[in-house]
Design an enzyme around this catalytic site. Structure first.
Site, PDB file in Angstrom:
ATOM      1  N   ASP A 161      -8.077  -2.080  14.131  1.00 42.86           N
ATOM      2  CA  ASP A 161      -9.475  -2.250  13.712  1.00 42.86           C
ATOM      3  C   ASP A 161      -9.634  -3.412  12.728  1.00 42.86           C
ATOM      4  OD1 ASP A 161      -8.241  -1.233  11.470  1.00 42.86           O
ATOM      5  OD2 ASP A 161      -9.546   0.525  11.265  1.00 42.86           O
TER       6      ASP A 161
ATOM      7  N   GLU B  22      -9.841  -1.132   5.058  1.00 40.60           N
ATOM      8  CA  GLU B  22     -10.480  -0.763   6.316  1.00 40.60           C
ATOM      9  C   GLU B  22     -11.821  -1.477   6.499  1.00 40.60           C
ATOM     10  OE1 GLU B  22      -8.981   0.937   8.491  1.00 40.60           O
ATOM     11  OE2 GLU B  22      -7.971   2.700   7.724  1.00 40.60           O
TER      12      GLU B  22
ATOM     13  N   ASP C  38       0.830  -1.200   0.000  1.00 40.86           N
ATOM     14  CA  ASP C  38       0.000   0.000   0.000  1.00 40.86           C
ATOM     15  C   ASP C  38       0.868   1.255   0.000  1.00 40.86           C
ATOM     16  OD1 ASP C  38       0.932  -0.461   2.566  1.00 40.86           O
ATOM     17  OD2 ASP C  38      -1.033  -0.649   3.485  1.00 40.86           O
TER      18      ASP C  38
ATOM     19  N   HIS D 225      -7.815  -3.980   9.984  1.00 42.79           N
ATOM     20  CA  HIS D 225      -7.491  -3.766   8.569  1.00 42.79           C
ATOM     21  C   HIS D 225      -6.217  -4.515   8.185  1.00 42.79           C
ATOM     22  CE1 HIS D 225      -5.097  -0.027   9.866  1.00 42.79           C
ATOM     23  NE2 HIS D 225      -4.229  -0.652   9.098  1.00 42.79           N
TER      24      HIS D 225
HETATM   25  C1  GLP Z   1      -0.654   0.454   8.529  1.00 46.20           C
HETATM   26  C2  GLP Z   1      -0.304  -0.346   7.293  1.00 46.20           C
HETATM   27  C3  GLP Z   1      -0.619  -1.801   7.451  1.00 46.20           C
HETATM   28  C4  GLP Z   1      -0.095  -2.295   8.777  1.00 46.20           C
HETATM   29  C5  GLP Z   1      -0.773  -1.573   9.903  1.00 46.20           C
HETATM   30  C6  GLP Z   1      -0.303  -2.022  11.275  1.00 46.20           C
HETATM   31  O1  GLP Z   1      -1.899   1.026   8.503  1.00 46.20           O
HETATM   32  N1  GLP Z   1      -0.936   0.138   6.103  1.00 46.20           N
HETATM   33  O2  GLP Z   1      -0.052  -2.535   6.362  1.00 46.20           O
HETATM   34  O3  GLP Z   1      -0.319  -3.674   8.894  1.00 46.20           O
HETATM   35  O4  GLP Z   1      -0.505  -0.199   9.769  1.00 46.20           O
HETATM   36  O5  GLP Z   1       0.913  -1.420  11.572  1.00 46.20           O
HETATM   37  P1  GLP Z   1       1.860  -1.808  12.771  1.00 46.20           P
HETATM   38  O6  GLP Z   1       2.482  -3.099  12.337  1.00 46.20           O
HETATM   39  O7  GLP Z   1       2.856  -0.709  12.852  1.00 46.20           O
HETATM   40  O8  GLP Z   1       1.007  -1.941  13.950  1.00 46.20           O
END
Ligand code: GLP
Length: 261
Positions: free
Chosen positions: A136, A143, A67, A138
């Site tokens: 949440d 989302e 992403d 995602h």
């Molecule tokens: C972001 C990314 C996701 C990731 C998520 C969790 O929103 N787009 O790909 O999995 O955060 O991040 P973290 O691993 O820092 O908790």
């Protein structure tokens, strides 16, 4: 779905890196799906250590990120393409241009998303996709409420995700872009092996839903229950809401080593 509860991020890094090393040993030109966020960092650090020790090489491998924020300048440190370079790609020996991400600066966004899907397909599809999960539920930037059959496209981030990610933008939620490009859930589901990493108590509810909840757009990660090969790597705090936790532990303890993950 295989759930593996490990003692800490370092152990997660080793188990994740082992899976990638085994893949590259049998397929040196494997296609890796790379996630940003803090969860996969332990795996990237372990892979970088093994590369520095001459134990692994990525010189024939390719990578696709999940992403990207829309509109962040090319040199912005939080642009995911720059983040993945900094935390992983620059530390190993990928060939130049072997790692690509969705283009958040494209003039024609729908065309750029379609091209990204084609590029993944032309590379033979993703062999192993690393994933994190949002609080949440995602995955990538898919989302709650988004289509479980979605492909790469532009979406609006939720306030929750912008708040979660504001720590990378000087704790200013308004500085977090409102839009993103993200591989869709159907795109992600085509990868041959999914390894999802979650650590910390804040992820416990999302992990419970992912593994044990009903499949629902409200918790987008639950669509992974339909995938034939998913490995969920957790630390203890992220596993604390799992109902069948004893069974997951027992299964992993009894697993023959030759099986890998
Ligand atoms: C972001 C990314 C996701 C990731 C998520 C969790 O929103 N787009 O790909 O999995 O955060 O991040 P973290 O691993 O820092 O908790």
């Amino acid at each position: 779905m295989e759930v593996i509860i490990l003692s800490d991020a370092d152990e997660i890094g080793v188990v994740g890196a082992d899976a990638i090393a085994a893949l590259l040993a049998r397929k040196p030109d494997a296609v890796l799906g790379l996630a940003t966020g803090s969860s996969p960092l332990a795996i990237y650090d372990e892979l970088a250590r093994r590369y520095a020790a001459g134990k692994i090489s990525f010189h024939r491998a390719r990578g696709f990120t999940l992403d990207e924020y829309v509109g962040l300048p090319a040199d912005h440190p939080q642009r995911y393409r720059n983040v993945i370079d900094e935390v992983f790609v620059s530390k190993v020996d990928f060939a130049p241009d072997a790692v690509q991400g969705p283009d958040g600066l494209a003039a024609d966004i729908p065309a750029a998303c379609a091209e990204y899907e084609t590029a993944i397909r032309d590379a033979g599809g993703v062999d192993l996709q690393i994933l994190g999960i949002g609080t949440d539920g995602h995955v990538a930037f898919n989302e709650p409420g988004f289509s479980l059959g979605s492909r790469t496209r532009i979406k609006t981030l939720t306030r929750q995700t912008r708040m979660d990610n504001s720590r990378f933008f000087g704790d200013d939620t308004d500085a977090v872009p409102t839009h993103c490009l993200t591989q869709g859930l159907a795109t992600i589901m085509e990868a041959r092996h999914l390894i999802l990493v979650a650590t910390g108590r804040g992820k416990a509810e999302a992990v419970h839903q992912l593994v044990e909840g009903p499949i629902s757009a409200l918790w987008p990660a639950t669509v992974l229950q339909l995938h034939p090969h998913v490995t969920v790597l957790l630390d203890e705090p992220a596993a604390r809401r799992l109902q069948l936790v004893d069974y997951y532990r027992e299964t992993y303890r009894a697993k023959p080593e030759w099986q890998g993950i």
